[in-house]
Design an enzyme around this catalytic site. Sequence first.
Site, PDB file in Angstrom:
ATOM      1  N   GLU A   1     108.416  69.467  72.651  1.00 37.47           N
ATOM      2  CA  GLU A   1     108.623  70.476  73.694  1.00 37.47           C
ATOM      3  C   GLU A   1     107.928  70.200  75.019  1.00 37.47           C
ATOM      4  OE1 GLU A   1     106.776  70.934  70.878  1.00 37.47           O
ATOM      5  OE2 GLU A   1     105.000  72.150  71.274  1.00 37.47           O
TER       6      GLU A   1
ATOM      7  N   GLU B   1     112.570  74.406  70.826  1.00 38.59           N
ATOM      8  CA  GLU B   1     111.790  73.724  71.865  1.00 38.59           C
ATOM      9  C   GLU B   1     111.683  74.576  73.131  1.00 38.59           C
ATOM     10  OE1 GLU B   1     110.174  71.329  70.730  1.00 38.59           O
ATOM     11  OE2 GLU B   1     111.384  71.145  68.921  1.00 38.59           O
TER      12      GLU B   1
ATOM     13  N   GLU C   1     104.151  76.899  65.899  1.00 39.93           N
ATOM     14  CA  GLU C   1     105.349  76.389  65.230  1.00 39.93           C
ATOM     15  C   GLU C   1     106.106  77.494  64.500  1.00 39.93           C
ATOM     16  OE1 GLU C   1     106.544  73.822  66.110  1.00 39.93           O
ATOM     17  OE2 GLU C   1     104.769  73.043  67.093  1.00 39.93           O
TER      18      GLU C   1
END
Length: 695
Positions: free
Chosen positions: A275, A309, A331
């Site tokens: 990302e 992302e 995450e």
Amino acid sequence: MEQFKGQPRLPKFAVPKRYDVRLKPDLVACKFSGSVYIDLDIVADTKFIVLNAAELSVNAGSVSFAHGGLSKVFKPSKAETFEDDGILVLEFVEMLPIGSGVLVIEFEGILNDKMKGFYRSTYEHNGEKKNMAVTQFEPVDARRCFPCWDEPACKATFKITLDGVPSELVALSNMPIQEEKLNGHLKTVSYMETPIMSTYLVAIVVGLFDYVEDHTSDGVKVRVYCQVGKADQGKFALHVAVKTLELCTEYFAVPYPLPKLDMVAIPDLSFGAMENYGLVTYREIVLLFDEQHSAAANKQRVTIAVAHELAHQWFGNLVTKEWWTHLWLNEGFATWVSYLAADSLFPEWKIWTQFLDEVAAGLKLDGLEESHPIEVEINHAAEIDEVFDAISYKKGATVIRMLQSYLGAEVFQRSLASYIKKHAYSNAKTEDLWAALEEGSGEPVNKPMNSWTQQKGYPVISVKVKDQKLEFDQTQFYSSGSQGDGQWIVPITLSCGSYDVRKNFLLQAKSETLDIKEFLGCSVGKAGCGGISNKDNALCSWIKVNVDQTGFYRVKYEDELAAALRNAIEKKQLSETDRFGILDDSFALSMSRKQSFASLLTLLNWQHVRNRLQHFPKLQWWHRSLQWPITSQMGTKRTIGRFWCAFHPELPATHKNSIKNRPANKKMEGKGIPGTPVAGFQARLPALSAWSCSV
Ligand SMILES: [Zn+2]
């Protein structure tokens, strides 16, 4: 110098504010040279400056520190790199006084082939193999590209310049190009300075690409870069990216913080995607969609990956974890948002039913005694990679969904927006998010959530009805059947007789008893299905705990409640998700010997349950049945085999018959599943089918 070795974090003598990084990659010789000017604040008198560097050859003679206040340049007497710790220690003869200054370091490095730091990836152009230069810095590899304070909390601004770039190549970084100077067939490209950000999100890509471009309604320029000739395959991801940026802008109530977003397909990338702020890298297979040749299911993969992302651009990049201990939140959160976005963009996919794959996989892993808590103390950079596992992603995403479902979507979103606003361009810990949610909802969040993030495993909730009371009892679930002593604060959701009748409460103790009449407004009777009924015996015919499977726990129903649920399943009163949950729990409980096998088989006998199961894409349940250790009696094995043979949806009837009639398979009778253990579902499928149809 020895005192700086083996430390979890860098000492706090100096704080970086701004980096001016110049890099000159040589794509043919696979090396690079560079310099970095770092604006620093010395915050405590010191003879040392300690920062991160790894596999860089630092030119000791080039290192200097120009103290702003004293107008004096200090040269270090020693400059030593400790590769095991990834640190560069500069020792000065004189004490560096408090104040600001500029540290200058020149260095050289290798464009490695290890997919970390500043590395080379290869592609083919006109039949010729060529190198591109790519960065992958998360978690701790920015230090392989330039010396820096390589910790997420050491945020600074970055002014990046690339020298000696072949003029025909595309050179990208986090920010738009500010200036490009041509010098023969080489060019120097300098980029606008970034906002305050962490080192692990800095990125550079130099290679030959085509692109497709679009804009969000706010005017953010979005491009997808692909290998030359493949630009069309980036169009779907481009569409998803534009829509997701607009969605996240609305959801987080903060605009996308950068002027542009580039997404690049890279042939070699260690993760599926990364990302990087404003320059997201993807494996080609994760980003590209070929309308002519790709399977439709790939659209879902692209959507989930892009949305994940892009969610990080806010949750991770704008507000960054203070330390790697909080990685799970980063995450888990992005994974959860990716489903939220996919559901909003493509409601026809019913993507939350596929989220069950994440939940089921998380439950499976976390039911093992070797599991670990999702929040893990990190004591050394080398430990960080171990935290990037399915537990962080899958259990993390599920406990976030559990909390959202318990607090309510609106309160959750509002609290989240205020959290993002409060910590923008800064760092936060897990407890900062809990504090924002507590403030927004007026409900306790910190203590309940700690019970989920700081201990491994999860509970099985036993539910029974006794004397007009609903009794809940929690025990730790282990798939091995062992006893655990974990205890959780469980957000219980339940529906009674209809999805319109829904109740929530926090199970805070090991056991809790609720008065049914008070809590649900109904009473228990023998009318109707023989389960629970309200005053006129119409509404509360069943109770489903863990509505829509949003919780990270299993549920065990006593016989009367289980019978009522089977009845509800038969009458098609339960959602697909809940039916899956009941079966999945029942299977896991049977396999861990917490429930009789007979009750699972009774449940399985419902024809339409079986039919509905076939709509679940990855058939997690069946998958797991293959991993069941062959320890039971032959009779049970035979039963399972027959069920498999009868139910397995990918095996047409004719195929089943032909397998069964093969002489070799007839001989297998009574010999257990052949070929186990074999890794992977597909690998086991033929053997299992042959076996199951032969018993
Ligand atoms: Zn992520």
